[in-house]
Scaffold this motif. Structure first.
Motif, short mmCIF file in Angstrom:
data_model
loop_
_atom_site.label_atom_id
_atom_site.label_comp_id
_atom_site.label_asym_id
_atom_site.label_seq_id
_atom_site.Cartn_x
_atom_site.Cartn_y
_atom_site.Cartn_z
N UNK A 67 -0.12 -3.06 0.99
CA UNK A 67 1.30 -3.17 0.54
C UNK A 67 1.37 -2.85 -0.50
N UNK A 68 2.13 -2.47 -0.68
CA UNK A 68 1.99 -1.47 -2.53
C UNK A 68 1.65 -1.86 -3.87
N UNK A 69 1.73 -3.06 -3.83
CA UNK A 69 1.28 -3.84 -5.15
C UNK A 69 -0.48 -3.64 -5.60
N UNK A 70 -0.89 -3.26 -3.08
CA UNK A 70 -2.48 -2.87 -3.21
C UNK A 70 -2.60 -1.52 -3.96
N UNK A 71 -1.87 -0.98 -3.86
CA UNK A 71 -2.24 1.07 -4.40
C UNK A 71 -2.73 0.60 -5.51
N UNK A 72 -2.41 -0.31 -7.04
CA UNK A 72 -3.58 -0.44 -7.97
C UNK A 72 -4.82 -0.95 -7.90
N UNK A 73 -5.55 -1.13 -6.84
CA UNK A 73 -7.14 -0.80 -6.60
C UNK A 73 -7.50 0.03 -6.12
N UNK A 372 13.90 3.34 -7.95
CA UNK A 372 13.38 4.72 -6.90
C UNK A 372 11.64 4.74 -6.94
N UNK A 373 11.39 4.41 -5.33
CA UNK A 373 10.32 4.13 -5.81
C UNK A 373 9.30 5.19 -5.05
N UNK A 374 10.04 6.85 -6.07
CA UNK A 374 9.44 8.59 -5.88
C UNK A 374 7.56 7.25 -6.09
N UNK A 375 6.52 8.45 -5.82
CA UNK A 375 5.49 8.53 -6.49
C UNK A 375 5.04 9.43 -7.16
N UNK A 387 8.88 7.68 -12.68
CA UNK A 387 9.80 6.81 -12.61
C UNK A 387 10.19 5.70 -12.23
N UNK A 388 9.43 4.75 -11.36
CA UNK A 388 9.57 3.49 -10.88
C UNK A 388 9.42 2.53 -12.30
N UNK A 389 8.09 2.95 -12.66
CA UNK A 389 7.44 2.82 -13.77
C UNK A 389 8.89 2.60 -15.69
N UNK A 419 5.98 -1.88 -9.04
CA UNK A 419 4.83 -2.42 -8.40
C UNK A 419 4.47 -1.00 -8.13
N UNK A 420 4.04 0.34 -7.90
CA UNK A 420 3.57 1.70 -7.51
C UNK A 420 4.51 2.78 -7.10
#
Length: 510
Positions: A67-73, A372-375, A387-389, A419-420
């Protein structure tokens, strides 16, 4: 209201380092300007292996294994902290470049793709073992071509070379001697869109369990446009993709709108289904070779991997209400009107807060926003920021201004409702759509009730207008009660019987 539903979503990445070197716009322009540039010399040392792409956390988020939220970990930078990834995902797969060349040949309807004999034999084994293609696909690959004939096509007849591990293994021929829209470079771009779109559509059918012949309509929403000198961009990628995917009962068209095109296409699909015109509409988009290595110079200059080494593709199936899948709220649609103005605040108000106001929802009533969910690991080194932030902070700031949340709650809002970024910078791909599959699963699991998918686009790129663009829609949990279609015949029978009863009472009042 009997809303359409989001029946399923698919996502695919294709590792494409050789296409990056030879077809990415940044690299081709650099080669024309200075073929001996330091950037081109250093580039190969900054390219990732297939394994590195698979074990890159954002790749796993894109195909549904995280999940995208798990990228924070995951510790940053993500490219220095690989995860234990898989090339097969909940929503699709990460495909290696060699087998993708085989898909180019499968997608070739005019004998434009030539693959060397030995390379063809190798690719045939991979395609035969692939669960979505198999041995039935092998006849289209034929037996391959002589290496010298391929080299001659490239050196003397303007064909675009296909390379693997530095070796020429094939080419794409031009489709016309003089039409610049049918030259070899553009034909390769178009075949890449088609082949990656086929991969996404076949995964969509596989993940949803919907048979290919049950698809009524296909809308293709990538960044490329196919046509000839008399009608550039005339299309039709949609039917070309559907043909190979076996969608024999479907027709379709292409929708273009720069980065916002997928949101426009999904809105169109939902309208067609809700109107009862079609039952199953597939929205598909293939990848863009032009965007490969787009920010490569900045990545190489900062001694990091060139992360724009993957083509991105997706598919979403919009269907008639099944009483279970998340609904597409066609009454909560944001749109950036021509007269609205193109300031960032005006755009966000038009596509985020205006539609919520129509149905008395606060900004905080939407559990997750997909913008805009760019990495950010791609965009920050290039000076474009996270961009997302930035978008989440702007949405939260509007919430504060409207009184939907306290100023002190702004950081928590960004954390909880955002989300990241995790999507490749393939233009149309990041804008909202990468989260549709995750949102669907989270809604079905009861983790969230509602998500807003936002698509934004920069129309000034075409030099036709300075207008910005944007549309949005809301996904929501299904109530389980789909409205029944009114039976007009039954209504007429009831009305006729009532009229007969009235007449009888008038004639015989007692």
């Amino acid at each position: 209201m009997n809303y359409p539903v989001i029946k399923g979503a698919s996502y695919a990445l294709i590792h494409a380092v050789n296409l990056l070197i030879n077809q990415g716009t940044t690299q081709t322009l650099e080669r024309e300007k200075d073929p001996d540039s330091e950037y081109l010399k250093n580039l190969p040392r900054h390219l990732r292996s297939f394994e590195q792409v698979v074990n890159y956390a954002p790749s796993q988020a894109y195909i549904g294994n995280m999940r995208p939220d798990n990228l924070r970990d995951v510790a940053k930078p993500w490219y220095e902290h690989p995860v234990n990834g898989s090339a097969q995902g909940r929503y699709g797969e990460i495909m290696a470049e060699d087998i993708f060349y085989g898909l180019l040949k499968l997608a070739d309807a005019f004998d434009l793709v030539m693959l060397e004999t030995g390379f063809t034999a190798r690719v045939k084994k991979q395609i035969a073992a692939h669960p979505l293609f198999g041995e039935d696909s092998l006849a289209a690959l034929k037996e391959g071509e002589n290496a010298d004939d391929i080299r001659k096509r490239v050196e003397e007849y303007g064909a675009e070379g296909l390379y693997y591990d530095g070796e020429l293994v094939g080419c794409v021929k031009r489709a016309h001697d003089r039409d610049p829209n049918l030259n070899a470079h553009i034909m390769l771009e178009n075949l890449v869109v088609k082949a990656s779109g086929i991969l996404a559509l076949k995964h969509l059918l596989d993940k949803t369990g919907v048979a290919a012949n049950e698809i009524d309509y296909i809308i293709e929403a990538s960044e490329e446009a196919c046509g000839d000198m008399n009608q550039r961009g005339g299309g039709n990628f949609a039917k070309a993709i559907g043909e190979i995917a076996g969608c024999s009962n479907a027709t379709g068209c292409d929708v273009r709108g720069f980065c916002a095109a997928p949101a426009h296409a999904l809105l169109t699909a939902a309208a067609l289904v809700q109107a009862g015109v079609f039952k199953n509409v597939a929205v598909v988009a293939g990848g863009a070779t032009a965007k490969l290595g787009m920010n490569g110079k900045d990545h190489v200059a900062k001694d990091m991997p060139v992360l724009e080494d993957v083509l991105g593709a997706f598919g979403v199936l919009i269907s008639a209400n099944d009483g279970e899948s998340p609904v597409f709220r066609t009454d909560v649609v944001g749109r950036h009107n021509i007269g609205r103005g193109s300031s960032p605040q005006a755009v966000i108000q038009a596509i985020v807060t205006d539609p919520l106001d129509k149905v008395d929802l606060r900004i905080t009533d939407v559990d997750k926003y997909s913008v805009e969910m760019q990495n950010p690991e791609v965009t920050v080194p290039a000076g474009a920021g996270d961009v997302p932030a930035a978008n989440y902070k702007m949405i939260g700031a509007l919430g504060v201004k409207r009184g939907d949340l306290e100023r002190s709650a702004l950081p928590a809002f960004v954390e909880q409702h955002g989300m990241p970024g995790f999507a490749p910078t393939q233009g149309h791909i990041p804008s909202g759509v990468p989260f549709v599959g995750h949102a669907r699963d989270m809604i079905l699991a009861g983790d969230i009730q509602r998500a807003m998918i936002v698509g934004k686009g920069s129309l000034f790129l075409a030099r036709m207008t300075n207008q910005f663009d944007g549309v949005s829609f809301v996904m929501e949990a299904n109530s389980g009660k789909s409205a029944e279609t009114t039976d007009i015949g039954a209504v007429k029978q009831v009305v006729a019987q009532a009229m007969r009863d009235v007449a009888e009472r008038l004639i015989n009042p007692n």
